[in-house]
Design a protein around this motif. Structure first.
Motif, PDB file in Angstrom:
ATOM      1  N   VAL A  77     -16.887   0.758 -20.111  1.00 37.68           N
ATOM      2  CA  VAL A  77     -16.720  -0.392 -18.715  1.00 37.68           C
ATOM      3  C   VAL A  77     -15.481   0.365 -18.020  1.00 37.68           C
ATOM      4  CG1 VAL A  77     -16.163  -2.560 -17.974  1.00 37.68           C
ATOM      5  CG2 VAL A  77     -17.449  -2.162 -20.047  1.00 37.68           C
ATOM      6  N   TRP A  78     -15.925   0.601 -16.701  1.00 32.91           N
ATOM      7  CA  TRP A  78     -15.064   1.369 -15.866  1.00 32.91           C
ATOM      8  C   TRP A  78     -14.494   0.380 -14.893  1.00 32.91           C
ATOM      9  CZ3 TRP A  78     -13.597   5.962 -17.187  1.00 32.91           C
ATOM     10  CH2 TRP A  78     -13.023   6.869 -16.325  1.00 32.91           C
ATOM     11  N   GLY A  79     -13.194   0.272 -14.753  1.00 40.85           N
ATOM     12  CA  GLY A  79     -12.546  -0.645 -13.813  1.00 40.85           C
ATOM     13  C   GLY A  79     -12.523  -0.219 -12.455  1.00 40.85           C
ATOM     14  N   VAL A  80     -12.968  -1.063 -11.533  1.00 47.20           N
ATOM     15  CA  VAL A  80     -12.601  -0.745  -9.770  1.00 47.20           C
ATOM     16  C   VAL A  80     -11.766  -1.332  -9.070  1.00 47.20           C
ATOM     17  CG1 VAL A  80     -14.024  -0.564  -7.790  1.00 47.20           C
ATOM     18  CG2 VAL A  80     -15.376   0.006  -9.898  1.00 47.20           C
ATOM     19  N   ARG A  81     -10.744  -0.795  -8.813  1.00 47.24           N
ATOM     20  CA  ARG A  81      -9.662  -1.597  -8.101  1.00 47.24           C
ATOM     21  C   ARG A  81     -10.190  -2.269  -6.793  1.00 47.24           C
ATOM     22  NH1 ARG A  81      -5.080   2.877  -8.842  1.00 47.24           N
ATOM     23  NH2 ARG A  81      -4.802   2.768 -10.962  1.00 47.24           N
ATOM     24  N   SER A  82     -10.905  -1.855  -5.973  1.00 46.65           N
ATOM     25  CA  SER A  82     -11.124  -2.380  -4.858  1.00 46.65           C
ATOM     26  C   SER A  82     -12.659  -2.956  -4.613  1.00 46.65           C
ATOM     27  CB  SER A  82     -10.863  -1.497  -3.754  1.00 46.65           C
ATOM     28  OG  SER A  82     -11.493  -2.079  -2.250  1.00 46.65           O
ATOM     29  N   ALA A  83     -13.014  -4.057  -4.287  1.00 48.93           N
ATOM     30  CA  ALA A  83     -14.256  -4.735  -4.111  1.00 48.93           C
ATOM     31  C   ALA A  83     -14.894  -4.007  -2.985  1.00 48.93           C
ATOM     32  CB  ALA A  83     -14.383  -6.084  -4.059  1.00 48.93           C
TER      33      ALA A  83
ATOM     34  N   PHE B   9     -16.762  -0.737  -3.986  1.00 43.91           N
ATOM     35  CA  PHE B   9     -17.838  -1.120  -5.045  1.00 43.91           C
ATOM     36  C   PHE B   9     -19.246  -0.368  -4.957  1.00 43.91           C
ATOM     37  CE2 PHE B   9     -20.450  -3.699  -8.099  1.00 43.91           C
ATOM     38  CZ  PHE B   9     -19.446  -3.327  -9.293  1.00 43.91           C
ATOM     39  N   PRO B  10     -19.868  -0.525  -3.838  1.00 43.23           N
ATOM     40  CA  PRO B  10     -21.022   0.084  -3.651  1.00 43.23           C
ATOM     41  C   PRO B  10     -20.756   1.504  -3.462  1.00 43.23           C
ATOM     42  CG  PRO B  10     -20.577  -1.713  -1.986  1.00 43.23           C
ATOM     43  CD  PRO B  10     -19.320  -1.724  -2.584  1.00 43.23           C
ATOM     44  N   LEU B  11     -19.792   2.156  -3.008  1.00 35.42           N
ATOM     45  CA  LEU B  11     -19.508   3.772  -3.021  1.00 35.42           C
ATOM     46  C   LEU B  11     -19.297   4.075  -4.454  1.00 35.42           C
ATOM     47  CD1 LEU B  11     -18.615   6.287  -1.636  1.00 35.42           C
ATOM     48  CD2 LEU B  11     -16.285   5.465  -1.611  1.00 35.42           C
ATOM     49  N   LEU B  12     -18.656   3.478  -5.234  1.00 32.31           N
ATOM     50  CA  LEU B  12     -18.445   3.799  -6.831  1.00 32.31           C
ATOM     51  C   LEU B  12     -19.790   3.772  -7.423  1.00 32.31           C
ATOM     52  CD1 LEU B  12     -14.930   2.482  -7.309  1.00 32.31           C
ATOM     53  CD2 LEU B  12     -15.734   4.959  -7.295  1.00 32.31           C
ATOM     54  N   ILE B  13     -20.619   2.734  -7.348  1.00 34.97           N
ATOM     55  CA  ILE B  13     -22.001   2.711  -7.736  1.00 34.97           C
ATOM     56  C   ILE B  13     -22.651   3.978  -7.385  1.00 34.97           C
ATOM     57  CG2 ILE B  13     -24.203   1.596  -7.658  1.00 34.97           C
ATOM     58  CD1 ILE B  13     -22.917  -0.988  -7.313  1.00 34.97           C
TER      59      ILE B  13
ATOM     60  N   LEU C 169     -19.713  -1.034 -14.213  1.00 34.58           N
ATOM     61  CA  LEU C 169     -18.668  -0.874 -13.479  1.00 34.58           C
ATOM     62  C   LEU C 169     -18.226  -2.536 -13.074  1.00 34.58           C
ATOM     63  CD1 LEU C 169     -20.113   1.697 -10.558  1.00 34.58           C
ATOM     64  CD2 LEU C 169     -18.383   2.230 -12.612  1.00 34.58           C
ATOM     65  N   SER C 170     -17.076  -2.871 -13.207  1.00 35.59           N
ATOM     66  CA  SER C 170     -16.323  -4.073 -12.904  1.00 35.59           C
ATOM     67  C   SER C 170     -15.170  -4.130 -12.191  1.00 35.59           C
ATOM     68  CB  SER C 170     -16.056  -4.349 -14.058  1.00 35.59           C
ATOM     69  OG  SER C 170     -15.544  -5.895 -14.355  1.00 35.59           O
ATOM     70  N   VAL C 171     -15.227  -4.831 -10.968  1.00 41.66           N
ATOM     71  CA  VAL C 171     -14.197  -4.859 -10.119  1.00 41.66           C
ATOM     72  C   VAL C 171     -12.958  -5.768 -10.687  1.00 41.66           C
ATOM     73  CG1 VAL C 171     -13.184  -6.007  -8.186  1.00 41.66           C
ATOM     74  CG2 VAL C 171     -15.652  -4.960  -8.119  1.00 41.66           C
ATOM     75  N   VAL C 172     -11.703  -5.019 -10.926  1.00 33.43           N
ATOM     76  CA  VAL C 172     -10.981  -5.604 -11.635  1.00 33.43           C
ATOM     77  C   VAL C 172      -9.828  -6.073 -10.782  1.00 33.43           C
ATOM     78  CG1 VAL C 172      -8.807  -4.711 -12.857  1.00 33.43           C
ATOM     79  CG2 VAL C 172     -11.058  -3.602 -13.189  1.00 33.43           C
ATOM     80  N   THR C 173      -9.259  -7.591 -10.992  1.00 27.51           N
ATOM     81  CA  THR C 173      -8.529  -8.103  -9.978  1.00 27.51           C
ATOM     82  C   THR C 173      -7.284  -8.390 -10.736  1.00 27.51           C
ATOM     83  OG1 THR C 173      -9.539 -10.248 -10.867  1.00 27.51           O
ATOM     84  CG2 THR C 173     -10.708  -9.416  -9.152  1.00 27.51           C
ATOM     85  N   SER C 174      -7.075  -8.128 -11.834  1.00 29.80           N
ATOM     86  CA  SER C 174      -5.620  -8.404 -12.577  1.00 29.80           C
ATOM     87  C   SER C 174      -4.649  -7.238 -12.081  1.00 29.80           C
ATOM     88  CB  SER C 174      -5.922  -8.284 -13.972  1.00 29.80           C
ATOM     89  OG  SER C 174      -4.662  -8.306 -14.573  1.00 29.80           O
TER      90      SER C 174
END
Length: 154
Positions: free
Chosen positions: A8-14, A17-21, A91-96
């Motif tokens: 599971v790869w955390g993504v800082r910015s929603a 997200f599409p770019l990282l996919i 891939l998961s958007v990380v909000t913490s």
């Protein structure tokens, strides 16, 4: 028995997200397992050309093709039923903003979650203090160095 179910790869910015996919699909020759959510996507290896041909990948948008939208093709490859060999990546958007929370972790799949958690705790893991949603199928543990990982009933 445990097996790695997902990295599971955390993504800082929603917004990214599409770019990282798109990036991880291209970098690893992967595709979405199903249509991505706005904050969660599961990526799997593409099937070999032989397997796709045998599965009828030529019908509609197959692995490696893009999905058409009103504004043209989407940069995110379309999901397809055929899949290659290799580890899935989520891939998961990380909000913490908590500095102690890590952005990347393993999801370990267990055929007997309770027994595996007991075994891992016996090996030196500890239960992480977390609030869980009512429908959670996972338990968060930490290895002896404090790195979090999830044990998921499969």
């Amino acid at each position: 028995m445990l097996e790695i179910g997902s990295i599971v790869w955390g993504v800082r910015s929603a917004d990214n997200f599409p770019l990282l996919i798109q990036f991880w699909c291209a970098a690893l020759d992967y595709k979405p397992a199903r249509a991505p959510d706005t904050d969660w996507a599961i990526l799997v290896p593409k099937a070999s050309a032989e397997a796709r041909a045998g599965a009828g990948a030529g019908k509609g948008a197959g692995a490696g093709e893009t999905t058409a939208t009103d504004s043209g093709p989407s940069p995110i490859p379309s999901p397809s039923p055929s899949r290659g060999h290799g580890q899935q990546m989520a891939l998961s958007v990380v909000t913490s903003t908590n500095a102690k929370r890590q952005r990347h972790h393993l999801d370990l799949y267990a055929s007997d979650q309770k027994a595996e958690i007991e075994r891992l705790v016996g090996l030196g893991a500890s239960l992480a203090e977390r609030e869980y949603p009512d429908d959670a199928d996972y338990v968060v543990l930490e290895d002896p160095d404090g790195n979090a990982f999830c044990v998921i009933q499969k």
